[in-house]
Design a protein around this motif. Structure first.
Motif, PDB file in Angstrom:
ATOM      1  N   ILE A  52      44.549  37.965  37.764  1.00 32.96           N
ATOM      2  CA  ILE A  52      45.431  38.829  36.768  1.00 32.96           C
ATOM      3  C   ILE A  52      46.626  38.107  36.651  1.00 32.96           C
ATOM      4  CG2 ILE A  52      47.307  40.676  37.086  1.00 32.96           C
ATOM      5  CD1 ILE A  52      44.988  42.347  38.582  1.00 32.96           C
ATOM      6  N   THR A  53      47.348  37.262  37.863  1.00 31.64           N
ATOM      7  CA  THR A  53      48.455  36.391  37.473  1.00 31.64           C
ATOM      8  C   THR A  53      48.053  35.181  36.420  1.00 31.64           C
ATOM      9  OG1 THR A  53      49.209  36.678  39.644  1.00 31.64           O
ATOM     10  CG2 THR A  53      50.011  34.810  38.682  1.00 31.64           C
ATOM     11  N   ASP A  54      46.986  34.635  36.479  1.00 29.70           N
ATOM     12  CA  ASP A  54      46.564  33.526  35.550  1.00 29.70           C
ATOM     13  C   ASP A  54      46.374  34.115  34.240  1.00 29.70           C
ATOM     14  OD1 ASP A  54      46.474  31.666  37.828  1.00 29.70           O
ATOM     15  OD2 ASP A  54      44.333  31.917  37.946  1.00 29.70           O
TER      16      ASP A  54
ATOM     17  N   LEU B  64      39.503  40.167  31.905  1.00 29.46           N
ATOM     18  CA  LEU B  64      39.655  40.411  33.343  1.00 29.46           C
ATOM     19  C   LEU B  64      38.457  40.660  33.887  1.00 29.46           C
ATOM     20  CD1 LEU B  64      43.118  42.217  33.492  1.00 29.46           C
ATOM     21  CD2 LEU B  64      42.823  39.817  33.592  1.00 29.46           C
ATOM     22  N   GLU B  65      37.536  39.828  33.811  1.00 27.39           N
ATOM     23  CA  GLU B  65      35.894  39.864  34.377  1.00 27.39           C
ATOM     24  C   GLU B  65      36.035  40.520  35.818  1.00 27.39           C
ATOM     25  OE1 GLU B  65      33.843  36.574  33.678  1.00 27.39           O
ATOM     26  OE2 GLU B  65      33.483  37.153  31.585  1.00 27.39           O
ATOM     27  N   TYR B  66      36.646  39.758  36.645  1.00 25.53           N
ATOM     28  CA  TYR B  66      36.710  39.928  38.122  1.00 25.53           C
ATOM     29  C   TYR B  66      37.218  41.466  38.468  1.00 25.53           C
ATOM     30  CZ  TYR B  66      36.432  39.469  43.209  1.00 25.53           C
ATOM     31  OH  TYR B  66      36.109  39.775  44.437  1.00 25.53           O
ATOM     32  N   THR B  67      38.385  41.551  37.685  1.00 26.86           N
ATOM     33  CA  THR B  67      39.144  42.831  37.944  1.00 26.86           C
ATOM     34  C   THR B  67      38.399  44.088  37.475  1.00 26.86           C
ATOM     35  OG1 THR B  67      41.295  41.806  37.530  1.00 26.86           O
ATOM     36  CG2 THR B  67      41.193  44.001  37.302  1.00 26.86           C
ATOM     37  N   ARG B  68      37.679  43.919  36.440  1.00 25.99           N
ATOM     38  CA  ARG B  68      36.680  44.936  36.058  1.00 25.99           C
ATOM     39  C   ARG B  68      35.362  45.007  36.805  1.00 25.99           C
ATOM     40  NH1 ARG B  68      35.756  47.544  30.813  1.00 25.99           N
ATOM     41  NH2 ARG B  68      37.490  46.153  30.128  1.00 25.99           N
ATOM     42  N   GLY B  69      34.999  44.077  37.565  1.00 26.21           N
ATOM     43  CA  GLY B  69      34.183  44.120  38.452  1.00 26.21           C
ATOM     44  C   GLY B  69      34.236  44.704  39.794  1.00 26.21           C
ATOM     45  N   VAL B  70      35.579  44.547  40.187  1.00 28.33           N
ATOM     46  CA  VAL B  70      36.062  45.343  41.334  1.00 28.33           C
ATOM     47  C   VAL B  70      35.954  46.800  41.074  1.00 28.33           C
ATOM     48  CG1 VAL B  70      38.206  45.838  42.668  1.00 28.33           C
ATOM     49  CG2 VAL B  70      37.607  43.627  42.266  1.00 28.33           C
ATOM     50  N   LEU B  71      36.614  47.188  40.025  1.00 24.75           N
ATOM     51  CA  LEU B  71      36.255  48.771  39.566  1.00 24.75           C
ATOM     52  C   LEU B  71      35.119  49.293  39.583  1.00 24.75           C
ATOM     53  CD1 LEU B  71      38.299  51.253  38.774  1.00 24.75           C
ATOM     54  CD2 LEU B  71      38.412  50.520  36.475  1.00 24.75           C
TER      55      LEU B  71
END
Length: 456
Positions: free
Chosen positions: A287-289, A304-311
């Motif tokens: 998110i910061t990057d 935001l691939e990883y953020t979406r993966g978390v959700l």
């Protein structure tokens, strides 16, 4: 083609599988995995088929006219939300969906995203450094305010927020309790729980009527009409349009989906992040990057691939709706089995999401399942957080958007660690809710100025 469907093991005399479903519904559903792809269960005098294989679920969802909304879940829910989009029969759904769709265009989502970010920032401004946060209560408040502003185009007063917070869980629990009642007359008995349930439903309907009346009174002075209610009031398909009662029913459906289910999904997500600091750190870095503290646009969210993966992984472990039912309108078949007309057919996203044949090590929180190089279409065939087919939740993109915007805003400002007390326990009602989520909030350095941005 076989005509005989195997009975699920463990049925009690007379009551069938109802004791297991009432005592431990999630464990009962998981216990059905690994048997046949289609099983039959008994709930008192009611027989129902449970689909245990994603290919058969997909077949069922591709045939909405034959596998129509109905069965033990939707017949009860229809008593509350009447003929809303989520519960209406297929013929009526085909008429309603084009009239409701304008409320969920990409242009409207673009307009809603800043509202979602503003409301999240306003909420987390009240968090205090190193102090426990009641995540469930905060998420219900947040999504009640977001839903009010995107749905009604105005802020909710404290009394209305309190009504939603108090009434929604009661209605959700009441529908599920009636759904699994051993006798149909149970819902008519003047028990304390039934009286509380009917009062809560009446309170929700009163809030909706209030906002509809207020908006209709100023409709001519609102040229923008960017809220969903305006879109519903203005929507036409040829000469057809939604009646006042139908607008009310759609709004009720959106309240249930836009607050209860999204608040549950976010509460589980934040709990999992607090319990998995290495995942939280990767999410913070992405998110910061990618954003450097800026409010994300829809295009930003897609990166935001990883953020979406978390959700997504949180919704795999704890799908907002854990059980869905259908009713067959004609004699039909699923795979090798014949299903007679008038049958109740159910499938459990929770069961499928925890099937080790579909998701190896299924109890592990692993967002990389959904990110390159591991994430692919094949891995999604058993994922059903929003249903599927022609009756997939119309608000799925809206719900994902508001959850992602909120997750980005919270993660930009705060790092979470587990709060005091035990881990939350999943409570399977109409939705899959945590009984509690307490986390401790720690301010993160601002990407813009390098200083902590949480209130101390």
């Amino acid at each position: 083609m076989s005509s005989r469907v195997a009975d699920a093991p463990g049925a009690w005399p007379l009551l069938g599988h109802l004791p297991q479903l009432r005592r431990g519904p999630l464990e009962f559903m998981k216990s059905l995995s690994g048997h046949d792809a289609l099983l039959r269960i008994r709930l008192g005098p009611v027989r129902a088929y449970v689909v245990c294989e994603p290919g058969l679920v997909q077949q069922m969802l591709r045939e909405p006219a034959v596998f129509d909304k109905g069965g033990m879940l939707f017949d009860k829910a229809r008593q509350i939300v009447a003929n809303g989009l989520a519960t209406s029969a297929w013929t009526e759904h085909q008429r309603q969906r084009p009239l409701v769709q304008p409320a969920f265009t990409r242009a409207r989502l673009e307009a809603y995203a800043p509202v979602m970010a503003q409301e999240t920032d306003a909420l987390i401004d009240t968090w205090q450094s190193e102090r426990p946060v009641d995540i469930v209560e905060q998420m219900v408040t947040l999504f009640a305010r977001i839903t009010a502003r995107t749905l009604f185009g105005s802020d909710l007063d404290r009394a209305s927020i309190a009504t939603l917070q108090q009434a929604l869980p009661v209605v959700v629990e009441g529908v599920y309790r009636q759904m699994t009642a051993p006798l149909r007359m149970w819902e008519k008995l003047p028990t304390a729980a039934n009286r509380k349930y009917h009062r809560a439903a009446a309170d929700l309907h009163a809030v909706i009527d209030q906002f509809i009346d207020e908006l209709e009174g100023v409709q001519g002075d609102r040229p923008d009409g960017e809220d969903m209610l305006s879109a519903l009031l203005e929507a036409r398909e040829g000469q057809d349009r939604l009646s006042g009662a139908e607008v009310h029913e759609q709004i009720f459906t959106f309240l249930m989906a836009g607050i209860e289910t999204t608040a549950n999904a976010m509460s589980w997500t934040l709990h999992l992040l607090a319990r998995h600091p290495e995942v939280q750190e990767r999410l913070h870095s992405e998110i910061t990057d990618a954003l450097a503290g800026q409010v994300p646009t829809l295009k930003d969210l897609s990166r935001l691939e990883y953020t979406r993966g978390v959700l997504t992984e949180a919704m795999r472990l704890y799908p907002p709706v854990w059980l869905l039912t259908r009713a067959t309108t004609a004699d039909t078949s699923l795979g090798q089995w014949r299903i007679p007309a008038g049958s109740a057919v159910a499938f459990s996203p929770y069961m499928l999401h925890h099937d080790a044949r579909l998701f190896p090590d299924p109890e592990r929180f692993d967002p990389d399942r959904w990110c390159p190089p591991r994430g692919d279409k094949a891995s999604q065939r058993g994922l059903f957080p929003f249903g599927g087919g022609a009756r997939k939740c119309i608000g799925d993109v809206f719900s994902l958007t508001e959850a992602l915007v909120a997750l980005v805003a919270i993660s930009t400002r705060w790092r979470l660690t587990p709060g005091p007390g035990p881990d939350p326990r999943p409570v399977a009602k109409l939705t899959l809710a945590p009984d509690r989520v307490i986390a401790v909030a720690h301010p993160r350095p601002s990407p813009r100025d390098g200083h902590g941005s949480g209130r101390r």
